[in-house]
Design a protein around this motif. Sequence first.
Motif, short mmCIF file in Angstrom:
data_model
loop_
_atom_site.label_atom_id
_atom_site.label_comp_id
_atom_site.label_asym_id
_atom_site.label_seq_id
_atom_site.Cartn_x
_atom_site.Cartn_y
_atom_site.Cartn_z
N LYS A 1 21.26 54.89 67.80
CA LYS A 1 20.30 53.79 67.91
C LYS A 1 18.85 54.29 68.01
O LYS A 1 18.47 54.96 68.97
CB LYS A 1 20.67 53.01 69.17
CG LYS A 1 19.77 51.85 69.46
CD LYS A 1 20.37 51.07 70.62
CE LYS A 1 19.32 50.21 71.29
NZ LYS A 1 19.91 49.48 72.40
N PRO A 2 18.06 53.99 67.02
CA PRO A 2 16.68 54.47 67.05
C PRO A 2 15.81 53.53 67.88
O PRO A 2 16.20 52.41 68.15
CB PRO A 2 16.28 54.40 65.58
CG PRO A 2 17.11 53.31 65.00
CD PRO A 2 18.32 53.14 65.87
N ALA A 3 14.67 54.01 68.27
CA ALA A 3 13.73 53.13 68.96
C ALA A 3 13.23 52.12 67.94
O ALA A 3 13.01 52.46 66.79
CB ALA A 3 12.55 53.96 69.48
N LYS B 1 25.51 37.20 59.32
CA LYS B 1 26.07 37.89 60.49
C LYS B 1 25.95 39.39 60.33
O LYS B 1 25.65 40.12 61.28
CB LYS B 1 27.54 37.51 60.67
CG LYS B 1 27.75 36.28 61.51
CD LYS B 1 29.22 36.14 61.85
CE LYS B 1 29.54 34.79 62.42
NZ LYS B 1 30.94 34.42 62.18
N VAL B 2 26.20 39.88 59.12
CA VAL B 2 26.08 41.31 58.85
C VAL B 2 24.66 41.75 59.17
O VAL B 2 24.42 42.72 59.90
CB VAL B 2 26.42 41.62 57.38
CG1 VAL B 2 26.00 43.04 57.01
CG2 VAL B 2 27.92 41.44 57.13
N LEU B 3 23.70 40.99 58.64
CA LEU B 3 22.30 41.37 58.84
C LEU B 3 21.93 41.32 60.33
O LEU B 3 21.31 42.25 60.87
CB LEU B 3 21.39 40.46 58.03
CG LEU B 3 19.89 40.68 58.24
CD1 LEU B 3 19.49 42.10 57.83
CD2 LEU B 3 19.07 39.66 57.48
N ALA B 4 22.35 40.23 60.99
CA ALA B 4 21.97 40.08 62.39
C ALA B 4 22.56 41.21 63.24
O ALA B 4 21.89 41.78 64.10
CB ALA B 4 22.44 38.72 62.91
N SER B 5 23.82 41.57 62.98
CA SER B 5 24.43 42.65 63.76
C SER B 5 23.71 43.96 63.51
O SER B 5 23.50 44.76 64.42
CB SER B 5 25.89 42.83 63.38
OG SER B 5 26.53 41.61 63.32
N LEU B 6 23.34 44.18 62.26
CA LEU B 6 22.63 45.40 61.92
C LEU B 6 21.31 45.49 62.69
O LEU B 6 21.01 46.51 63.33
CB LEU B 6 22.38 45.43 60.41
CG LEU B 6 21.61 46.62 59.86
CD1 LEU B 6 22.37 47.92 60.15
CD2 LEU B 6 21.42 46.48 58.35
N CYS B 7 20.55 44.41 62.66
CA CYS B 7 19.26 44.39 63.35
C CYS B 7 19.45 44.64 64.84
O CYS B 7 18.69 45.36 65.48
CB CYS B 7 18.56 43.05 63.17
SG CYS B 7 18.21 42.68 61.47
N GLN B 8 20.50 44.02 65.37
CA GLN B 8 20.75 44.14 66.80
C GLN B 8 21.04 45.59 67.16
O GLN B 8 20.53 46.12 68.14
CB GLN B 8 21.93 43.25 67.16
CG GLN B 8 22.10 43.03 68.62
CD GLN B 8 23.45 42.40 68.91
OE1 GLN B 8 24.21 42.09 68.00
NE2 GLN B 8 23.73 42.22 70.17
N LEU B 9 21.87 46.24 66.33
CA LEU B 9 22.22 47.63 66.62
C LEU B 9 21.03 48.57 66.41
O LEU B 9 21.01 49.68 66.92
CB LEU B 9 23.40 48.06 65.75
CG LEU B 9 24.73 47.46 66.24
CD1 LEU B 9 25.84 47.80 65.31
CD2 LEU B 9 25.04 47.93 67.66
N GLN B 10 20.06 48.13 65.66
CA GLN B 10 18.87 48.94 65.47
C GLN B 10 17.91 48.75 66.65
O GLN B 10 16.82 49.30 66.66
CB GLN B 10 18.15 48.57 64.18
CG GLN B 10 19.01 48.71 62.93
CD GLN B 10 19.09 50.12 62.41
OE1 GLN B 10 18.19 50.92 62.61
NE2 GLN B 10 20.19 50.46 61.76
N GLY B 11 18.31 47.93 67.58
CA GLY B 11 17.51 47.78 68.79
C GLY B 11 16.51 46.64 68.76
O GLY B 11 15.66 46.53 69.63
N TYR B 12 16.64 45.78 67.78
CA TYR B 12 15.70 44.66 67.72
C TYR B 12 16.21 43.45 68.48
O TYR B 12 17.41 43.30 68.70
CB TYR B 12 15.48 44.24 66.26
CG TYR B 12 14.66 45.22 65.47
CD1 TYR B 12 13.33 45.46 65.81
CD2 TYR B 12 15.21 45.89 64.38
CE1 TYR B 12 12.58 46.36 65.09
CE2 TYR B 12 14.45 46.80 63.65
CZ TYR B 12 13.13 47.03 64.01
OH TYR B 12 12.39 47.90 63.31
#
Lengths: 277, 305, 398
Positions: free
Chosen positions: B7-9, B34-45
Amino acid sequence: MTDVPSAEFNIRDYLRTELFPHFMCPGCGHGIALRALLWALHELGISKDNLAVVSGIGCSGRVGAYIDANTFHTTHGRPLAFATGLKLARPDLKVVVLTGDGDCLAIGGNHLIHACRRNLNITCLLLNNEVYGMTGGQVSPTTTEARYTTTTPSGNHEPAFDACKLAEAAGAGFVGREMTLQTPALKNLVKEGMSHNGFAFIEVLSDCTEIYGRKNDLGESPEMILAQKAEFRSKDYGMERDEVFQPRSLATGVLSRNDHEEYTAAYRKHVLSKASS
Amino acid sequence: MAVASAKPAPRAVARPQNVLIVGVGGQGVIMVSKVLASLCQLQGYDVKQSQVHGMAKRGGTVFSHVRYGERVYSPTIPEGEADVLVALEWAEGMRWLPYLEQKNGTVFVDTQQIVPPFACRNRHRGAVGGYVRETVADIMAHVPNSFALDALGIATALGVPKASNSVLLGAMSTALEFPPDDWKEIIERFVPPKTVQANLKCFDSGRDWALSFDRDGLLEKHAESAPLTVETPREKPDDLSHIDIEANWCKGCDICVRFCPERCLVMNDQQIAEVAYPERCTGCRICEWLCPDFAITVKTPGAVA
Amino acid sequence: MAVPGLRHHREDARGRGLNDTGIQNIQGNHACAVAAVAAGCRFFAGYPITPSSEIAERISVELPKAGGTFVQMEDEIASMAAVIGASAGGIKAMTATSGPGFSLKQENLGYAAGAEIPCVIVDVMRGGPSTGMPTRPAQGDFMQSRWGTHGDHACIVLAPWSVKEIYEQTVRAFNLSETLRVPVIVLYDEVIGHLVETLDPGSVDTGEITTRKWAGGDPAQYRPYACGEDDIPPMARPGDGYRSHTTGLTHAENGFPSQDPTTVDRVARRVLGKLARHNDLVEQVDCYDLDGAQVLIATCGITARAAKSALRLLQDKGIAAGLFRPVTLWPFPEESYREAARGKQQILVPEMNAGQLIYEIQRLTPPGVPVAGFNRLDGEPITPRQIAERVEELLNHD
Ligand code: SF4
Ligand code: SF4
């Protein structure tokens, strides 16, 4: 939209053609039921100006708007109660109720029982497609057992019920059932029901092709209509009406009649005539 | 999972990024978002996803707003502020174009066309359909960052037509800053295990397609080809026929074709019923009675039309 | 103020022995029924519920005499639906109920508001929530009467304080409902519902009896929700050849469903704004001793009667108090209240609930002026003495 229907039945005389194509899904049986109704109206010579169509909520509820008459799209389950007020206020109007299995038998069940009991001169068409189509395909009181819906993910475990038996027991003057596949027979049944002086309850076996059909792999629209023929037994073929209710083995045709006094006639005789003004 | 540990900052974004995903019922709009939202979430957003299903009937509009950034408050994207618009269906893409940020917004639109019953409203005989008329050339001329792709075609060519949404995800991944491997990690979680490989292949194809998108070439090609508009069938001067089909009312349910005892009717390539053998017709009216859309009129010989 | 002594006095439900035209001792609920018929009501659908049942009983006698129809439906929901159905058929229609029944009517009340179908609903308030105290009075439905149904909607609530005013306001309810195509609620508590007072219907000035504006002209041009300057669309009567569509879905002027944002917004704003536009018809207030008053008592219904007596008690003690009584409770007469509250040092809102009207009063009272409540929840009416004492207590605290 012509004002005077031609002698030969032209369905467009009875439709608000500016709203077409209509909003039902491809293959939806409600369109066929609507044709039968309009055909019956034509043959009975009922004027569009004097016709009031009351419907509730759901796919069945949206059908009424396409009829070029006085149309009322009311609240969920309440069209019979609404129609009762309308008919009592305006006995001169011909009142038809279009309702669905969820609208009429679940949320509106109480109104159905008492509409049958009062025996007011209204014709009620129950468009039974065994499912709540408008809201996405949830189980209804007439969903066949074991069928899948969006709220019965492992198959329906509740028994379905026979609305016609209910209507008969509650005192409806006329009770009948027909499938959309037999369009002319359905038209004749509606005609008979509308000619009966009292409450006429007619269950129309309709198909929800897009939601219910797909979910249960019942085939495309033609297969679903054909299945009506394969799975229903006509009363004429000697089916015993006393058999335990089995969805998909229903009697069709006129199922019962009685000669109970029609409500407005009774009101005139027993109430109005005795009131000293 | 690898993604989570790596997980990056969150990158400092001046304002939340807005991605609007649109389509019609049953296409997978919700899955894509959902794919996009999960991705963004895991990127720390911080992520907000709001979706609206139209009426649960076939052909209803479905859209989903995905907003992400360091801090996101409102879940909905105002008109003119979508950084990326992804449309799974052509007409929906056109309808939502005003939501795109006019200068720098990027649009990915599938050329797939699903004509909903509503789109046919107000059509009358001989008129052009109510379905949108914009062509691929039109949109590319108006939106600088536009990608019109045949996702279904690409997926079908790979032998997995059902994975066409992954093609779109691949194309769309080129417009967002996340590394392709992170995308794939998430896709793996969302698709059925058996189809993982197929979906990843589709993702790569979509990504490659977008990276090598030849705008000018396509523009040229489309300028000469016929527009994408759904053509309304012409009125047929078939005096022979007793059967009149209102093509604009027909929804292609196939009932008339299958029930005609004489096999007079066929389904044309627009999925509209047509009279193929008028001479066989006996005038039995079965097609007229059973057409749920009142599209068929069988004329009785001698009657005034 | 002979309230307590008369509360349990009941008339013969069939109204025998009463001279309909002359001066009579009549119960509030019966006055409501008689007034409805006088206002042109020819349809009543209801369901038995204490303490409103006498309205149904009396009107079941009165309506047939006038050629109208009375029907007892299977439930509260059905009676509301039937009333709307009858009204859609072109007949003036009414139903009556009490708290829990009123809750059941809210679903279709929303329909009437959305489709702009005139109808009159009487709510005789009893102690609640739920079955509560069916035979005891309360004023717990002030908010339900305005906000009970779902969504933004227009409705009018009239709050009479005497038998005579029940008569007047019931007639006015029909006039307003018909003229403005809006559901009108007549709201009073069990005390006035069962109170017997002397009423001379001939002396009641109800003004002109009005009927809704009917569609006229070429049916081909008729659009059910298109209207002129007054914002009130003429209504089509079934059978007159207009063949229109009525729906609870948001609709365009042509009556057919629409979700087009500009259309939805335009129609909604017209419907929500029409009462403000006709405020001269809608608003009605009743004020006493406002000039030079130090204290303002704001309340309605039976509690306002107690408050009016309290004014005298306070006067005897040298306290100048005035009374503000909204006869049209909703839309709340905001400007009139602001006017009445001007220069007052203390506001008191006595009500037979835990505090509902006080929210509206607080919202409209200038900052710095204290607003206090006096609340009774025990199923007994508030007495003049209690109000006077509360005022004194508030002033002494200063
Ligand atoms: S009328 Fe009969 S024979 Fe002719 S096309 Fe229709 S179904 Fe076929
Ligand atoms: S039955 Fe009607 S809607 Fe269905 S394919 Fe034939 S013409 Fe079209």
